[in-house]
Enzyme design. Structure first.
Site, PDB file in Angstrom:
ATOM      1  CG  ASP A  14      -2.013   1.004   1.180  1.00 28.99           C
ATOM      2  OD1 ASP A  14      -2.153   1.665   0.135  1.00 28.99           O
ATOM      3  OD2 ASP A  14      -2.749   1.134   2.174  1.00 28.99           O
ATOM      4  CG  ASP A 108      -3.388   3.847  -3.543  1.00 28.47           C
ATOM      5  OD1 ASP A 108      -4.291   3.121  -3.965  1.00 28.47           O
ATOM      6  OD2 ASP A 108      -3.524   4.595  -2.560  1.00 28.47           O
ATOM      7  CD  GLU A 109      -5.546  -0.806  -1.433  1.00 31.65           C
ATOM      8  OE1 GLU A 109      -5.231  -1.587  -0.514  1.00 31.65           O
ATOM      9  OE2 GLU A 109      -6.534  -0.056  -1.378  1.00 31.65           O
TER      10      GLU A 109
END
Length: 366
Positions: A14, A108-109
């Protein structure tokens, strides 16, 4: 204990305050300052906040007005999604150096299954550390990670040592880790559910574990079974490299509330055009059209209709959306409209299989 069940090594990576961190990376003048990515207008919403802004209580999905009230020095920056996608691609390329079993959740993860990996490294902990270092070298950005036996625990663990840290929950530590965890930190337990659990005397994983399945099913419906399983370290979902969407949608929030269906038709046409573009890009069609209406008092109303054939054409989508719009009278002025298409034609491509549960009692090196 049955040793035939597979034991996985899962990493959840993350990025730390991704959008805000990208803006600070590209503009040195913003570094060390409280910034929010999003619009600063009366109807604006914070898409992401830097850690400097979070100290003042600024959070994503917060109204820009409230964010500015909490942090008068807050600097608003317009979102640049092309740039975020560019860096996200760099990050994923790093992931693929280690495994092809990568399941992105957003820009983003992502989850990574490194049980068997391209580096031949038996330690998921060391792989996570190496990946975070590679991301920093490639992009200049920090990432956090959680490492454990399944996706649920890895996701929860990635939040423990943020920012720029990682947490490994070894197989023998899983049950104790979950028992000690505040119920608010359980992935899938939102604010409303947490408050309900508090009212039932459930504050930690240990409290949750003491409640029988029948009790949880009665109080939380289908989610009750999920809570019963995950608090025991059981989460069956595999890392899926090709995630098949259940629905595709588009929506718009308006700068001024709309009070008549007539004013909404033009907006719905634009939304249908955007939805058609997304469907054609993904080569997807669907049968169930859903109209989403959010009123000025933030109450939400959805109306759906399923037709007998797959559609992706904006005119057919719009025709059904109009029918749904006139289905019942508006309850208030409207601040948001959205159209989504579900019951997609992706189901035939999906090979259905039973996923085996992961038993956490097995031991091997992490």
């Amino acid at each position: 204990m049955d040793n035939d069940f597979p034991m996985r090594k899962i990493i959840h990576v993350d990025m730390d305050a991704f959008y805000a961190s990208v803006e600070q990376l590209d503009n040195p003048e913003l570094r060390g300052k409280p910034i929010a990515v999003g619009g600063s207008s009366q109807r604006g919403v914070v898409a992401a906040a830097s850690y400097e802004a979070r100290k003042f209580g600024v959070r994503s999905a917060m109204s820009s007005v409230l964010a500015k009230r909490n942090c008068p020095e807050l600097i608003f920056v317009k979102a640049r999604f092309d740039r975020y996608k560019e860096i996200s691609k760099q990050i994923r390329n790093v992931f693929y150096e280690y495994t092809d079993l990568v399941e992105p959740l957003s820009l983003d993860e992502a989850y990574l299954d490194v049980t068997v990996n391209k580096k031949g490294n038996p330690s998921a902990t060391l792989i996570a550390k190496e990946i975070r270092q590679r991301i920093l070298e490639e992009t200049g950005l920090n990432a956090s990670a959680g490492i454990s036996v399944n996706k649920f625990i890895a996701k929860v663990a990635s939040d423990i040592n943020k920012p720029n840290g990682q947490k490994t929950v070894n197989p023998e530590e899983v049950l104790g880790f979950l028992e000690d965890l505040d119920i608010r930190k359980f992935y899938g337990v939102g604010k409303v559910t947490a408050e309900k659990m508090y009212g039932l005397g459930i504050f930690t994983g240990k409290d949750l574990k003491e409640r029988p399945l029948e009790f949880l099913a009665e109080k939380f419906g289908k989610s009750g079974s999920y809570y019963y399983q995950v608090v025991r370290g059981i989460h069956n979902s595999e890392v899926k490299p090709h995630r098949i969407p259940k629905s595709v949608g588009a929506e718009r929030t308006f700068s001024e509330n709309l009070s008549s269906e007539i004013f909404m038709l033009e907006r719905l046409e634009h939304i249908a055009e955007e939805l058609e573009r997304r469907l054609k890009k993904s080569k997807i069609a669907g049968k169930t059209v859903t109209l989403k209406i959010k009123y000025s008092d933030f109450t939400l109303n959805t109306r759906s209709k399923t037709i007998s054939y797959f559609i992706a054409d904006k005119n057919l989508i719009l025709e059904t959306a109009k029918e749904l719009l006139y289905q019942e009278e508006l309850q208030n002025s409207v601040r948001l409209l959205g159209i989504s298409l579900a019951n997609l034609n992706t189901g035939d491509k999906k090979e259905k299989r039973r996923e085996e549960p992961v038993l956490v009692q097995l031991k091997f090196d992490f």
